[in-house]
Design a protein around this motif. Structure first.
Motif, mmCIF file in Angstrom:
data_model
loop_
_atom_site.group_PDB
_atom_site.id
_atom_site.type_symbol
_atom_site.label_atom_id
_atom_site.label_comp_id
_atom_site.label_asym_id
_atom_site.label_seq_id
_atom_site.Cartn_x
_atom_site.Cartn_y
_atom_site.Cartn_z
ATOM 1 N N ASN A 1 0.747 -1.160 -0.015
ATOM 2 C CA ASN A 1 -0.065 0.062 0.041
ATOM 3 C C ASN A 1 0.850 1.273 0.168
ATOM 4 O O ASN A 1 0.517 2.290 -0.295
ATOM 5 N N ALA A 2 2.032 1.090 0.757
ATOM 6 C CA ALA A 2 3.038 2.182 0.888
ATOM 7 C C ALA A 2 3.234 2.563 -0.665
ATOM 8 O O ALA A 2 3.647 4.093 -0.726
ATOM 9 N N ALA B 1 0.815 4.607 -2.147
ATOM 10 C CA ALA B 1 0.561 5.810 -1.561
ATOM 11 C C ALA B 1 1.587 6.855 -2.002
ATOM 12 O O ALA B 1 1.558 8.092 -1.894
ATOM 13 N N GLU B 2 2.830 6.370 -2.608
ATOM 14 C CA GLU B 2 3.846 7.096 -2.782
ATOM 15 C C GLU B 2 3.862 7.798 -4.194
ATOM 16 O O GLU B 2 4.884 8.404 -4.761
#
Length: 381
Positions: free
Chosen positions: A67-68, A71-72
């Motif tokens: 998920n990171a 998100a980035e």
């Protein structure tokens, strides 16, 4: 799908691009963006995240993703690519059915991409045939000339991007449209708006180098080191530096004879083209099943299903004989077993014929395939 395979193969297959508008009236996208992102986060699923950075360079992250990573991504255009989605999602695997006029052994997989507005992977070319199905949103495709190994590329560790892309045709694909591209054609797909999903059905083709290397290595493994050149009828030579034509003929024959066994080549080739590209989805039972258990299940009826990651094919050797190849393994079949093998290769799922239980050979074959995880018996419910 309103599509004539005979005309397509004659006029376009490996010859020229073909655009098919509204191939499926009432098209329904078989996968959501969230489901695709979830697959990209799984171990054992090949995925990539490609971003066009603010400096106009290309950044690639290999999966499994998290998920990171999503998100980035920021405001720059980005694309998510997930391979072999047909192995995990039956509705995506169903997209292959209209293309079964092409032999199964040529099918590679269904790659699915999701792109933000302006997202893509840059101008490039591939060495395989591909049908690009627009699933969601819109994508602009630009297509250029045919390329080869001499075509200049931009320097990049992971992406093979064209240094000078000159498009000659351009289309914007809507959901349900299909673009076919033969091998080698330069192309660039860019998302027009958000939520752009494309399904890429790719068809693999072994290179001559791969075939020669693989077959020669296989033959070498079977050769006896004592099988050497000999010349028991040698006569005195005029010039000891000359390599005589007779000697060359004998050396050449030693090599070509070893490589020319077509029956052995067919068995090797069948195993080669049915070897899975990715690890099989684990269908193998924890404890090996016995033929009697398989026989009992066949009597009860249900479905015989192929593992979606498995590869099945056969080579016919006579009117009622063939060799069935499953995931690189060979199974010689004749009579009723050969007919059963043909059915198994033709359908991803078969309604069980209880008569199979009366054939020990069919029972043994299903038992072997079940224990290897290539098939499973399930209830029709």
């Amino acid at each position: 799908m309103d599509f004539d395979p005979v005309t397509f193969l004659r006029d376009h297959w490996q010859k020229s691009p073909r655009l098919i508008r509204n191939a499926w009236p009432g098209w329904v996208n078989p996968l959501t963006p969230d489901e695709l992102a979830g697959l990209a986060c799984e171990e054992g699923v090949e995925s990539r995240l490609v971003r066009r950075t603010a400096s106009r360079s290309w950044d690639l992250t290999d999966g499994p993703l998290s998920n990171a990573h999503f998100a980035e991504v920021g405001a720059v255009p980005w694309t998510l690519l997930v391979q072999a989605v047909d192995h995990h999602v039956p509705d995506v695997a169903a997209l292959l059915e209209p293309f079964r006029f092409i032999p199964n052994w040529r099918i590679d997989d269904v790659m699915v991409s999701y792109a933000s507005d302006g997202g893509g992977v840059g101008p490039h070319f591939d060495q395989y045939d591909v049908f690009l199905i627009q699933g969601l949103g819109r994508r602009r495709w630009r297509v250029g000339a045919r390329c080869d190994e001499r075509t200049p590329l931009l320097p990049h560790d992971s992406l093979r991007l064209l240094a000078d892309f000159q498009p000659s045709e351009e289309w914007v694909l809507e959901p349900g449209d299909i673009l076919y591209l033969p091998p080698g054609f330069a192309h660039d797909g860019i998302a027009v708006g958000e939520d752009c999903m494309t399904y890429s059905i790719g068809f693999r083709a072994p290179s001559r180098a791969e075939l020669v290397t693989g077959w020669a290595d296989h033959v070498i493994d079977l050769l006896d080191d004592d099988d050497r050149y000999c010349d028991p009828e040698l006569e005195p030579v005029v010039n000891p530096g000359e390599i005589a034509q007779e000697a060359l003929d004998k050396l050449h024959h030693m090599v070509t004879e070893a490589l020319a066994n077509r029956e052995s080549f067919a068995r090797w080739a069948g195993a080669l083209v049915t070897t899975p590209k990715y690890d099989l989805i684990d269908w193998a039972p924890e404890d090996a099943v016995a033929p009697q258990e398989i026989e009992d299940e066949l009597v009860a009826g249900g479905l015989l299903e192929r593992n979606p990651a498995s590869r099945f094919g056969f080579i016919r050797s006579g009117p009622e004989t063939l060799t069935l190849f499953v995931d690189g393994g060979a199974h010689d079949c004749n009579g009723a077993v050969a007919l059963f093998a043909e059915q198994l290769c033709d359908h991803a799922s078969l309604s069980i014929d209880t008569a199979w239980a009366g054939s020990p050979q069919i029972v043994d074959l299903i038992c072997e395939l079940a224990n290897s995880g290539s098939v499973a018996i399930t209830s029709e419910d």
